[in-house]
Design a protein around this motif. Structure first.
Motif, short mmCIF file in Angstrom:
data_model
loop_
_atom_site.label_atom_id
_atom_site.label_comp_id
_atom_site.label_asym_id
_atom_site.label_seq_id
_atom_site.Cartn_x
_atom_site.Cartn_y
_atom_site.Cartn_z
N HIS A 8 0.63 -1.27 0.16
CA HIS A 8 -0.04 -0.09 -0.02
C HIS A 8 0.98 1.40 -0.07
O HIS A 8 0.75 2.13 -0.85
CB HIS A 8 -1.03 -0.11 1.24
N THR A 42 2.81 1.92 -3.18
CA THR A 42 2.26 2.25 -4.34
C THR A 42 1.61 3.59 -4.14
O THR A 42 1.36 4.33 -5.24
CB THR A 42 0.85 1.17 -4.49
N TYR A 43 0.89 3.95 -2.89
CA TYR A 43 0.30 5.38 -2.66
C TYR A 43 0.88 6.22 -2.08
O TYR A 43 0.91 7.55 -2.37
CB TYR A 43 -0.95 4.85 -2.14
N LYS A 67 4.44 6.20 -4.20
CA LYS A 67 4.10 6.21 -5.51
C LYS A 67 5.33 5.66 -6.41
O LYS A 67 5.89 6.15 -7.60
CB LYS A 67 3.79 7.70 -6.04
N PHE A 108 -8.87 4.70 4.26
CA PHE A 108 -8.29 4.37 3.04
C PHE A 108 -9.37 3.56 2.13
O PHE A 108 -9.92 2.52 2.64
CB PHE A 108 -7.07 3.61 3.34
N ILE A 165 -8.31 9.24 -3.34
CA ILE A 165 -7.67 8.93 -1.95
C ILE A 165 -7.41 10.00 -1.27
O ILE A 165 -6.65 10.78 -1.78
CB ILE A 165 -6.55 8.13 -2.13
N VAL A 172 -3.26 9.15 2.83
CA VAL A 172 -1.94 8.48 2.33
C VAL A 172 -0.86 8.89 3.31
O VAL A 172 -0.17 8.09 3.61
CB VAL A 172 -1.73 9.15 0.92
#
Length: 492
Positions: A282, A285-286, A289, A427, A441, A446
């Motif tokens: 997670h 990825t978020y 990035k 989330f 999101i 984040v």
């Protein structure tokens, strides 16, 4: 020692001959055969610890609290299996030894359920999805217990030598490196590669099948390759295995203060690692990035750190106490969890330097993981000797059931906490069901994701350090205990 030795169980016939075999040095072939067993747990654990929460929430659309509950419930139910398998293997009598029969029969159902877990039909949702994941995960966990508990206990019985026990653990950790590296490459370099590769639902099933093949290979080589060493193992005590005896043995194990300290310190550490690991994909990825190619590089850097740490820990083990090595490793892990996210939020780590910073943190954390694993598992083998000195019985199976349960806590309790946190911070889940980019999101979600997977996990790691500081046994204690055991066996 301050505790009174209880009435010893009758020593099994041939124990003197077994001790003579354990006194000879292990060859490279035997160490290699034994080490390959690490492929079973650690290949599967990559999928369970790193990918499963992401797969259930983002790909399958399961709410975080429900996904965490499935992982937590499976752990609670399986927590009764680890000590049971440990006790059964401690008391098993077979011409193939008391460990190997359990190892032989456990891998196939474990692999079948692992493949099912990452091949969930898209039509499932709600309670049906929860039930499917829970049942598959339970079978994986029980199969892993059936192999891992006897396997690790086997390692503690292969040698009575204080230093060689660390070498045996190092062989296991080396194949842990292999398992982690190969599983990471299969995930991010083959099946989930490319931009948004981790969002491709159809790729998870083939990934699980390939990892299952690696698990079966490790189980076969380790089980068959160490069969000829069964004459080194302690023979099972006389007497019939009963439920009353099982609960008495579990209570007896927890009466050893060294076991209690090691068990809870290891348990807390693995929970911290589980929170971080469950949220890593997670976060990568978020929060960070990162593309899958960068995730692969960072993961392999951590694997390289584990490999380097094996050799450094083996060198330091000649002079330093095992507790010192383990504490150093846990401290290094905690520092690498704590620093990257706050430095990114403060602007010290810029987006164009994030990959380098994360590679450095992953590499150092890998070194720390080797220190901690080798220290913990070698100390647990020494604690099993202390148990025989105190209570007159060998309980390696139950002792290493504690290690197995702790490792499972990393993906059980850790993922339960991670799943709850995902919902608490707002989330979203099921992003793949909406094309990956259609669900906004919130920036604060984040940010909070990063704070939990980094500094939040570091706080739990710090508790493990405080617990392990209470452990007091060292090289001189082991020599004294080993001498007393030798004298007792000679009298018997």
């Amino acid at each position: 020692m301050t505790q009174t030795v209880l009435k010893a169980e009758a020593p099994a016939a041939g124990e003197d001959a077994n001790h003579t075999a354990r006194s000879s040095r292990l060859g490279l072939g035997m160490l290699t055969a034994y080490g390959t067993g690490a492929l079973v747990q650690d290949t599967a654990n990559f999928g369970l610890n790193t990918l499963l929460l992401f797969y259930l929430t983002i790909i399958c659309g399961m709410p975080g609290v429900m996904a965490g509950a499935a992982l937590g419930v499976a752990l609670v139910l399986d927590s009764f299996i680890d000590p049971l398998v440990g006790s059964l293997s401690d008391n098993s009598r077979s011409r193939h030894g008391r460990r190997h029969p359990f190892m032989i029969v456990s891998a196939i159902p474990m692999v079948a359920a692992f493949v099912m877990l990452f091949s969930i039909p898209p039509s499932l949702s709600g309670v049906g999805l929860f039930a499917y994941a829970l049942v598959a995960l339970l079978v994986v966990r029980i199969g892993m217990s059936g192999f891992t508990v006897p396997y690790i206990a086997l390692g503690a019985e292969l040698s009575d030598d204080y230093a060689e026990r660390s070498t045996i653990v190092a062989a296991r950790v080396l194949f842990t490196v292999v398992a982690g590296g190969v599983a990471a490459f299969l995930a991010y370099g083959v099946f989930l590669k490319g931009v948004g590769g981790q969002m491709h639902r159809a790729a998870y099933g083939p990934f699980a099948i390939t990892c299952g093949g690696l698990v079966l290979l490790g189980a076969a080589v380790s089980t068959l390759g160490t069969l000829r060493a069964r004459d080194r193992l302690h023979a099972a005590p006389e007497g019939k295995a009963t439920a009353a005896r099982f609960f008495a043995e579990v209570a007896e194990v927890f009466r050893n203060p060294s076991f209690r300290i090691l068990f809870f310190a290891c348990l807390i550490l693995f929970v911290a690692l589980g929170v971080a690991s469950a949220l890593t994909l997670h976060a990568n990825t978020y929060f960070w990035k990162l593309p899958s190619s960068a995730i692969l590089i960072i993961t392999l850097t951590g694997t390289l750190g584990v490999l380097i740490g094996v050799f450094i820990a083996s060198f330091l083990g000649r002079t330093l106490e095992k507790r010192t090595i383990a504490l150093s490793g846990i401290g290094l892990i905690g520092a690498c969890q704590l620093l990257p996210v706050p430095l990114r939020l403060a602007g010290v780590i810029q987006p164009d330097s994030a990959i380098v910073a994360l590679m450095a943190a992953a590499g150092l954390a890998g070194v720390g993981a080797s220190f901690a694993l080798i220290g913990f598992q070698s100390m647990m083998a020494d604690a099993a000797d202390e148990h025989e000195h105190l209570f007159g019985a060998r309980r390696e199976g139950l002792y290493f059931a504690g290690i197995s349960l702790s490792a499972k806590a990393s993906s059980g309790v850790g993922a339960l906490i991670a799943g709850l946190v995902l919902d608490l911070i707002g989330f979203p889940h099921g992003l793949d069901l909406h094309g990956g980019a259609a669900v906004p999101i919130p920036p604060e979600a984040v940010r909070n994701l990063g704070l939990v997977y980094g500094p939040g996990a570091a706080l739990i790691t710090a508790i493990s350090v405080l617990m392990l500081l209470r452990y007091r046994r060292g090289r001189e204690d082991h020599a004294r205990i080993h001498g007393a055991l030798m004298e007792r066996r000679q009298r018997a």
